[in-house]
Scaffold this motif. Structure first.
Motif, PDB file in Angstrom:
ATOM      1  N   ARG A 298       0.866  -1.197   0.000  1.00  0.00           N
ATOM      2  CA  ARG A 298       0.000   0.000   0.000  1.00  0.00           C
ATOM      3  C   ARG A 298       0.888   1.228   0.000  1.00  0.00           C
ATOM      4  N   HIS A 299       1.275   1.672  -1.180  1.00  0.00           N
ATOM      5  CA  HIS A 299       2.153   2.838  -1.262  1.00  0.00           C
ATOM      6  C   HIS A 299       1.344   4.028  -1.762  1.00  0.00           C
ATOM      7  N   GLU A 300       1.428   5.136  -0.993  1.00  0.00           N
ATOM      8  CA  GLU A 300       0.631   6.310  -1.359  1.00  0.00           C
ATOM      9  C   GLU A 300       1.442   7.297  -2.180  1.00  0.00           C
ATOM     10  N   VAL A 301       0.813   7.830  -3.239  1.00  0.00           N
ATOM     11  CA  VAL A 301       1.417   8.903  -4.037  1.00  0.00           C
ATOM     12  C   VAL A 301       0.408  10.036  -4.082  1.00  0.00           C
ATOM     13  N   ARG A 302       0.886  11.276  -3.859  1.00  0.00           N
ATOM     14  CA  ARG A 302      -0.022  12.417  -3.868  1.00  0.00           C
ATOM     15  C   ARG A 302       0.327  13.391  -4.981  1.00  0.00           C
ATOM     16  N   ALA A 303      -0.666  14.097  -5.452  1.00  0.00           N
ATOM     17  CA  ALA A 303      -0.460  15.177  -6.423  1.00  0.00           C
ATOM     18  C   ALA A 303      -1.428  16.290  -6.061  1.00  0.00           C
ATOM     19  N   SER A 304      -1.016  17.537  -6.287  1.00  0.00           N
ATOM     20  CA  SER A 304      -1.889  18.673  -5.992  1.00  0.00           C
ATOM     21  C   SER A 304      -1.742  19.731  -7.058  1.00  0.00           C
ATOM     22  N   TRP A 305      -2.779  20.524  -7.230  1.00  0.00           N
ATOM     23  CA  TRP A 305      -2.734  21.660  -8.133  1.00  0.00           C
ATOM     24  C   TRP A 305      -3.709  22.698  -7.608  1.00  0.00           C
ATOM     25  N   THR A 306      -3.282  23.963  -7.596  1.00  0.00           N
ATOM     26  CA  THR A 306      -4.164  25.011  -7.101  1.00  0.00           C
ATOM     27  C   THR A 306      -4.592  25.901  -8.264  1.00  0.00           C
ATOM     28  N   VAL A 307      -5.878  26.162  -8.359  1.00  0.00           N
ATOM     29  CA  VAL A 307      -6.399  27.030  -9.413  1.00  0.00           C
ATOM     30  C   VAL A 307      -5.802  28.421  -9.204  1.00  0.00           C
ATOM     31  N   PRO A 308      -5.102  28.987 -10.231  1.00  0.00           N
ATOM     32  CA  PRO A 308      -4.515  30.323 -10.064  1.00  0.00           C
ATOM     33  C   PRO A 308      -5.594  31.324  -9.625  1.00  0.00           C
ATOM     34  N   LEU A 309      -5.189  32.289  -8.768  1.00  0.00           N
ATOM     35  CA  LEU A 309      -6.162  33.212  -8.169  1.00  0.00           C
ATOM     36  C   LEU A 309      -6.933  34.010  -9.212  1.00  0.00           C
ATOM     37  N   ALA A 310      -6.295  34.270 -10.364  1.00  0.00           N
ATOM     38  CA  ALA A 310      -6.938  35.109 -11.372  1.00  0.00           C
ATOM     39  C   ALA A 310      -8.022  34.362 -12.156  1.00  0.00           C
ATOM     40  N   TRP A 311      -8.119  33.051 -11.974  1.00  0.00           N
ATOM     41  CA  TRP A 311      -9.077  32.272 -12.762  1.00  0.00           C
ATOM     42  C   TRP A 311     -10.225  31.768 -11.904  1.00  0.00           C
ATOM     43  N   ASN A 312     -11.404  31.738 -12.501  1.00  0.00           N
ATOM     44  CA  ASN A 312     -12.498  30.970 -11.914  1.00  0.00           C
ATOM     45  C   ASN A 312     -12.895  29.919 -12.941  1.00  0.00           C
ATOM     46  N   LEU A 313     -12.906  28.668 -12.507  1.00  0.00           N
ATOM     47  CA  LEU A 313     -13.172  27.564 -13.438  1.00  0.00           C
ATOM     48  C   LEU A 313     -14.433  26.812 -13.039  1.00  0.00           C
ATOM     49  N   HIS A 314     -14.930  26.017 -13.979  1.00  0.00           N
ATOM     50  CA  HIS A 314     -15.909  24.981 -13.658  1.00  0.00           C
ATOM     51  C   HIS A 314     -15.347  23.672 -14.204  1.00  0.00           C
ATOM     52  N   THR A 315     -15.502  22.611 -13.461  1.00  0.00           N
ATOM     53  CA  THR A 315     -15.090  21.316 -14.007  1.00  0.00           C
ATOM     54  C   THR A 315     -16.339  20.534 -14.401  1.00  0.00           C
ATOM     55  N   ILE A 316     -16.283  19.944 -15.628  1.00  0.00           N
ATOM     56  CA  ILE A 316     -17.455  19.204 -16.097  1.00  0.00           C
ATOM     57  C   ILE A 316     -17.229  17.693 -16.073  1.00  0.00           C
ATOM     58  N   GLY A 317     -15.975  17.283 -15.868  1.00  0.00           N
ATOM     59  CA  GLY A 317     -15.755  15.838 -15.823  1.00  0.00           C
ATOM     60  C   GLY A 317     -14.365  15.508 -15.316  1.00  0.00           C
ATOM     61  N   ILE A 363     -19.046  21.713 -11.695  1.00  0.00           N
ATOM     62  CA  ILE A 363     -18.670  22.041 -10.322  1.00  0.00           C
ATOM     63  C   ILE A 363     -17.778  23.280 -10.336  1.00  0.00           C
ATOM     64  N   PRO A 364     -18.148  24.331  -9.589  1.00  0.00           N
ATOM     65  CA  PRO A 364     -17.319  25.536  -9.583  1.00  0.00           C
ATOM     66  C   PRO A 364     -15.983  25.284  -8.899  1.00  0.00           C
ATOM     67  N   LEU A 365     -14.906  25.804  -9.509  1.00  0.00           N
ATOM     68  CA  LEU A 365     -13.574  25.741  -8.895  1.00  0.00           C
ATOM     69  C   LEU A 365     -13.023  27.165  -8.910  1.00  0.00           C
ATOM     70  N   PRO A 366     -13.411  27.994  -7.919  1.00  0.00           N
ATOM     71  CA  PRO A 366     -12.931  29.380  -7.902  1.00  0.00           C
ATOM     72  C   PRO A 366     -11.425  29.450  -7.679  1.00  0.00           C
ATOM     73  N   GLY A 367     -10.814  30.580  -8.101  1.00  0.00           N
ATOM     74  CA  GLY A 367      -9.379  30.774  -7.919  1.00  0.00           C
ATOM     75  C   GLY A 367      -8.979  30.468  -6.481  1.00  0.00           C
ATOM     76  N   GLY A 368      -7.857  29.782  -6.313  1.00  0.00           N
ATOM     77  CA  GLY A 368      -7.385  29.428  -4.973  1.00  0.00           C
ATOM     78  C   GLY A 368      -7.857  28.061  -4.505  1.00  0.00           C
ATOM     79  N   THR A 369      -8.756  27.416  -5.273  1.00  0.00           N
ATOM     80  CA  THR A 369      -9.207  26.067  -4.888  1.00  0.00           C
ATOM     81  C   THR A 369      -8.068  25.080  -5.136  1.00  0.00           C
ATOM     82  N   ARG A 370      -7.824  24.192  -4.171  1.00  0.00           N
ATOM     83  CA  ARG A 370      -6.748  23.206  -4.333  1.00  0.00           C
ATOM     84  C   ARG A 370      -7.336  21.840  -4.673  1.00  0.00           C
TER      85      ARG A 370
END
Ligand code: HEC
Length: 423
Positions: A298-317, A363-370
């Protein structure tokens, strides 16, 4: 006498403990099971559906009754990987507890046919192109032959689009040429011609590839798996098809039969007729710098990305991607106020059932969402899918014996107003 009194008392106690249940309505194929199979199984379990056998008639269902019972109780069928309660998806393939209980009662009662007069009319299925005739059909130049008993074969085919201007697509439908051997199809966009060089370097149609197309793709156009709906964009969103792009179809074949089989898979492109507001963008949230130690169960690997503050996104899938050692993937969005929203959780990863999942609502992903990805791998010798014998340390790569850790997010940018005109 005392014994009889005792028995009567025990019987009375048993009766009191279990109040008389109303007699359960008998479950028959004609009344209930035909309807469950129509609604939840026949998209795949019909001659053109991609599953290995049909479940259209009473004879089909009777023959398979025990396997149907076991596969539905184990929630192996219908195939649907996301764990309930983590993300809200369109076209969820999950049996309700009521349907599950109906199947169990029907099989226990000997799988009776009931009255054929009570059968619903047969379900009708759309013709080959479920969205109508596409604007352009891309097809492999020549059929590809998969040898008898070849097992798993991963092959990429590069298909030119030949437009000298940029276009937007509203939908893409992939039609496998031979469902006996096509297990699934993924597509990639090539704007540099790299796929042509790979094709030329490999004899025969196409070239060998596994965890990706073998070059840095600039996007994708969805794919095919049994029962998967075509890629359809919301009305104001288009998939960008750059001038001169090639579409690379990666086909996973599986031929266990004693006959060679051939395939010519087709990709139908639907062009956008009205002005398009937004371009579909794909954000890969990934970690390329991991090593899974040999033997780790059971080996865990993590990844992260933060929505740049200047952007507001929506994810559809969302489409999680790992290879053979992957076991689990959980993806969450942490909003700037600290609220955590689950996007998807797959607790029984299977490379052969990797899907692209569409959210029920964007789903809304406002700037700064991780966005956080948490993946678990089993690199032990006990993993039946372990490709390395003995296990060895495994890192990022496209090969069968390498791994990946990616969650592809399909997103749109809220402020984008392209106003592109139709051609
Ligand atoms: C999305 C397509 C799809 C749907 C929907 C689906 N199946 Fe399947 N089914 C398959 C495929 C493909 C296989 C072949 C095995 C595999 O690839 O996992 C299969 C295999 C099976 C098997 C034999 C293997 C096993 O796991 O026991 C049974 C039994 C079965 N399906 C029953 C059902 C029933 C009952 C339903 C509806 C309640 C259903 N399936 C819905 C695609 C589907």
């Amino acid at each position: 006498m005392r014994r009889i009194v005792m028995l009567v008392l025990i019987a009375a106690a048993a009766l009191a403990a279990e109040p008389a249940r109303p007699a359960e309505e008998p479950v028959t194929f004609g009344d209930q099971i035909s309807r469950v199979l129509q609604a939840h199984c026949q998209t795949c379990h019909r001659p053109e559906g991609g599953a290995p056998f049909s479940l259209l008639t009473y004879q089909d269902a009777y023959l398979w009754r025990q396997q149907i019972h076991v596969a539905t109780q184990a929630r192996r069928m219908p195939p649907w990987k996301p764990v309930a309660g983590h993300g809200d998806f369109a076209e969820v393939r999950r049996l309700s507890d009521t349907d599950l209980a109906l199947i169990a009662r029907w099989v226990k009662a000997g799988a009776p046919e009931g009255d054929p007069a009570r059968l619903p009319p047969p379900r009708t299925f759309p013709p080959t192109w479920t969205l109508g005739q596409p604007g352009l059909v891309l097809e492999m130049d020549e059929a590809y032959t998969v040898a008898a008993g070849a097992g798993d074969v991963y092959r990429c085919f590069t298909l030119p689009t030949r437009y000298s201007y940029d276009l937007y697509l509203s939908a893409v439908e992939v039609i496998p040429g031979n469902k006996k051997i096509v297990h699934h199809v993924l597509t990639y966009l090539d704007t540099t011609g790299a796929s042509l060089a790979l094709d030329r370097a490999d004899p025969g149609p196409g070239y060998t590839c596994f965890g990706g197309p073998g070059f840095a793709a600039t996007g994708g156009l969805g794919g095919w798996a049994p029962g998967a709906p075509p890629l359809v964009m919301p009305s104001d969103v288009g998939v960008f098809l750059p001038a001169g792009a090639r579409v690379v179809a990666q086909v996973h074949y599986n031929n266990r039969s004693e006959r060679a089989e051939t395939d010519r898979t087709r990709i139908g492109l639907h062009f956008i007729r009205q002005p398009v507001d937004k371009r579909l963008r794909v954000v890969p949230v990934l970690n390329r710098g991991f090593v899974i130690p040999a033997g780790a169960a059971r080996h865990e690997v993590r990844a992260s990305w933060t929505v740049p503050l200047a952007w507001n996104l929506h994810t559809i899938g969302i489409a999680p991607h790992m290879h053979l050692l992957g076991r689990e993937m959980k993806v969450t969005a942490t909003y700037p106020d600290g609220t955590v929203r689950p996007l998807i959780y797959i607790d029984d990863w299977d490379f052969n059932w990797q899907g692209a999942y569409t959210f029920a609502r964007p789903i809304p992903l406002p700037g700064g969402t991780r966005i956080d990805v948490q993946a678990i791998y089993d690199n032990s010798a006990d993993n039946p899918r372990q490709p390395n014998r003995p296990p060895r340390p495994v890192g990022w790569g496209e090969g069968t014996t390498d791994e990946m850790c990616i969650a592809f997010l399909r997103v749109t940018v809220d402020s984008e107003r392209l106003g592109a005109r139709p051609r």
